[in-house]
Design a protein around this motif. Structure first.
Motif, PDB file in Angstrom:
ATOM      1  N   LEU A  90       8.267  30.562 -53.681  1.00 37.96           N
ATOM      2  CA  LEU A  90       9.074  30.013 -54.779  1.00 37.96           C
ATOM      3  C   LEU A  90       9.708  28.693 -54.388  1.00 37.96           C
ATOM      4  N   ASP A  91      10.196  28.592 -53.164  1.00 35.16           N
ATOM      5  CA  ASP A  91      10.806  27.343 -52.703  1.00 35.16           C
ATOM      6  C   ASP A  91       9.778  26.210 -52.654  1.00 35.16           C
ATOM      7  N   ILE A  92       8.586  26.503 -52.166  1.00 31.70           N
ATOM      8  CA  ILE A  92       7.525  25.490 -52.124  1.00 31.70           C
ATOM      9  C   ILE A  92       7.124  25.074 -53.532  1.00 31.70           C
ATOM     10  N   GLY A  93       7.054  26.035 -54.440  1.00 37.99           N
ATOM     11  CA  GLY A  93       6.718  25.721 -55.825  1.00 37.99           C
ATOM     12  C   GLY A  93       7.762  24.837 -56.483  1.00 37.99           C
ATOM     13  N   LYS A  94       9.029  25.105 -56.228  1.00 36.59           N
ATOM     14  CA  LYS A  94      10.098  24.284 -56.801  1.00 36.59           C
ATOM     15  C   LYS A  94      10.069  22.873 -56.222  1.00 36.59           C
ATOM     16  N   ALA A  95       9.785  22.758 -54.935  1.00 40.34           N
ATOM     17  CA  ALA A  95       9.681  21.429 -54.326  1.00 40.34           C
ATOM     18  C   ALA A  95       8.494  20.658 -54.907  1.00 40.34           C
ATOM     19  N   ALA A  96       7.400  21.346 -55.163  1.00 34.97           N
ATOM     20  CA  ALA A  96       6.235  20.686 -55.754  1.00 34.97           C
ATOM     21  C   ALA A  96       6.534  20.196 -57.166  1.00 34.97           C
ATOM     22  N   VAL A  97       7.309  20.970 -57.913  1.00 34.96           N
ATOM     23  CA  VAL A  97       7.675  20.560 -59.266  1.00 34.96           C
ATOM     24  C   VAL A  97       8.534  19.307 -59.224  1.00 34.96           C
ATOM     25  N   VAL A  98       9.485  19.267 -58.310  1.00 39.58           N
ATOM     26  CA  VAL A  98      10.340  18.085 -58.182  1.00 39.58           C
ATOM     27  C   VAL A  98       9.494  16.862 -57.834  1.00 39.58           C
ATOM     28  N   PHE A  99       8.550  17.022 -56.919  1.00 40.46           N
ATOM     29  CA  PHE A  99       7.677  15.914 -56.546  1.00 40.46           C
ATOM     30  C   PHE A  99       6.842  15.451 -57.735  1.00 40.46           C
ATOM     31  N   LEU A 100       6.274  16.391 -58.494  1.00 37.96           N
ATOM     32  CA  LEU A 100       5.461  16.028 -59.653  1.00 37.96           C
ATOM     33  C   LEU A 100       6.265  15.237 -60.672  1.00 37.96           C
ATOM     34  N   VAL A 101       7.462  15.699 -60.959  1.00 37.36           N
ATOM     35  CA  VAL A 101       8.274  15.037 -61.977  1.00 37.36           C
ATOM     36  C   VAL A 101       8.706  13.651 -61.503  1.00 37.36           C
ATOM     37  N   ILE A 102       9.143  13.526 -60.258  1.00 34.07           N
ATOM     38  CA  ILE A 102       9.564  12.223 -59.751  1.00 34.07           C
ATOM     39  C   ILE A 102       8.400  11.242 -59.715  1.00 34.07           C
ATOM     40  N   ALA A 103       7.258  11.684 -59.212  1.00 29.26           N
ATOM     41  CA  ALA A 103       6.083  10.805 -59.180  1.00 29.26           C
ATOM     42  C   ALA A 103       5.650  10.429 -60.589  1.00 29.26           C
ATOM     43  N   GLY A 104       5.714  11.370 -61.512  1.00 24.44           N
ATOM     44  CA  GLY A 104       5.342  11.087 -62.890  1.00 24.44           C
ATOM     45  C   GLY A 104       6.271  10.086 -63.550  1.00 24.44           C
ATOM     46  N   VAL A 105       7.568  10.232 -63.316  1.00 31.69           N
ATOM     47  CA  VAL A 105       8.532   9.295 -63.902  1.00 31.69           C
ATOM     48  C   VAL A 105       8.331   7.891 -63.336  1.00 31.69           C
ATOM     49  N   ILE A 106       8.091   7.803 -62.041  1.00 31.13           N
ATOM     50  CA  ILE A 106       7.868   6.487 -61.428  1.00 31.13           C
ATOM     51  C   ILE A 106       6.611   5.832 -62.000  1.00 31.13           C
ATOM     52  N   LEU A 107       5.531   6.600 -62.098  1.00 29.95           N
ATOM     53  CA  LEU A 107       4.290   6.033 -62.643  1.00 29.95           C
ATOM     54  C   LEU A 107       4.429   5.673 -64.114  1.00 29.95           C
ATOM     55  N   TRP A 108       5.139   6.499 -64.862  1.00 37.26           N
ATOM     56  CA  TRP A 108       5.259   6.290 -66.295  1.00 37.26           C
ATOM     57  C   TRP A 108       6.104   5.064 -66.625  1.00 37.26           C
ATOM     58  N   PHE A 109       7.272   4.970 -65.991  1.00 41.68           N
ATOM     59  CA  PHE A 109       8.198   3.899 -66.354  1.00 41.68           C
ATOM     60  C   PHE A 109       7.908   2.563 -65.679  1.00 41.68           C
ATOM     61  N   THR A 110       7.161   2.570 -64.583  1.00 42.34           N
ATOM     62  CA  THR A 110       6.761   1.295 -63.993  1.00 42.34           C
ATOM     63  C   THR A 110       5.467   0.786 -64.614  1.00 42.34           C
ATOM     64  N   ARG A 111       4.869   1.567 -65.482  1.00 45.83           N
ATOM     65  CA  ARG A 111       3.644   1.228 -66.188  1.00 45.83           C
ATOM     66  C   ARG A 111       2.467   0.980 -65.252  1.00 45.83           C
ATOM     67  N   VAL A 112       2.525   1.583 -64.072  1.00 45.78           N
ATOM     68  CA  VAL A 112       1.379   1.508 -63.165  1.00 45.78           C
ATOM     69  C   VAL A 112       0.229   2.316 -63.756  1.00 45.78           C
ATOM     70  N   ASN A 113       0.547   3.525 -64.178  1.00 48.90           N
ATOM     71  CA  ASN A 113      -0.438   4.386 -64.829  1.00 48.90           C
ATOM     72  C   ASN A 113       0.340   5.302 -65.772  1.00 48.90           C
ATOM     73  N   ARG A 114       0.555   4.850 -66.989  1.00 52.61           N
ATOM     74  CA  ARG A 114       1.405   5.569 -67.935  1.00 52.61           C
ATOM     75  C   ARG A 114       0.842   6.936 -68.296  1.00 52.61           C
ATOM     76  N   ARG A 115      -0.469   7.010 -68.485  1.00 50.47           N
ATOM     77  CA  ARG A 115      -1.069   8.281 -68.893  1.00 50.47           C
ATOM     78  C   ARG A 115      -0.921   9.335 -67.796  1.00 50.47           C
TER      79      ARG A 115
END
Length: 66
Positions: A13-38
């Motif tokens: 569960l701890d590893i899964g929660k850490a993976a979710v945090v990583f996914l969301v942070i990486a997604g926000v960075i990619l989305w808002f910097t317009r490197v790869n919005r999709r």
């Protein structure tokens, strides 16, 4: 043996929660910097769905006794 199983469950569960945090942070960075919005939008959406699954469904499944 029961203690080992419980500690492995909590570690998963701890590893899964850490993976979710990583996914969301990486997604926000990619989305808002317009490197790869999709890809960013898909990572945020997937992170939210996986986070909800880990937070609500997995504990219910762990409490089912046969």
């Amino acid at each position: 043996m029961n203690a080992v199983t419980l500690s492995l469950d909590s570690a998963a569960l701890d590893i899964g929660k850490a993976a979710v945090v990583f996914l969301v942070i990486a997604g926000v960075i990619l989305w808002f910097t317009r490197v790869n919005r999709r890809l960013g939008k898909e990572l945020v959406t997937g992170g939210v769905f996986i986070g909800l699954f880990i937070e609500f469904v997995v504990p219910l499944l762990m409490n089912i006794h046969y």
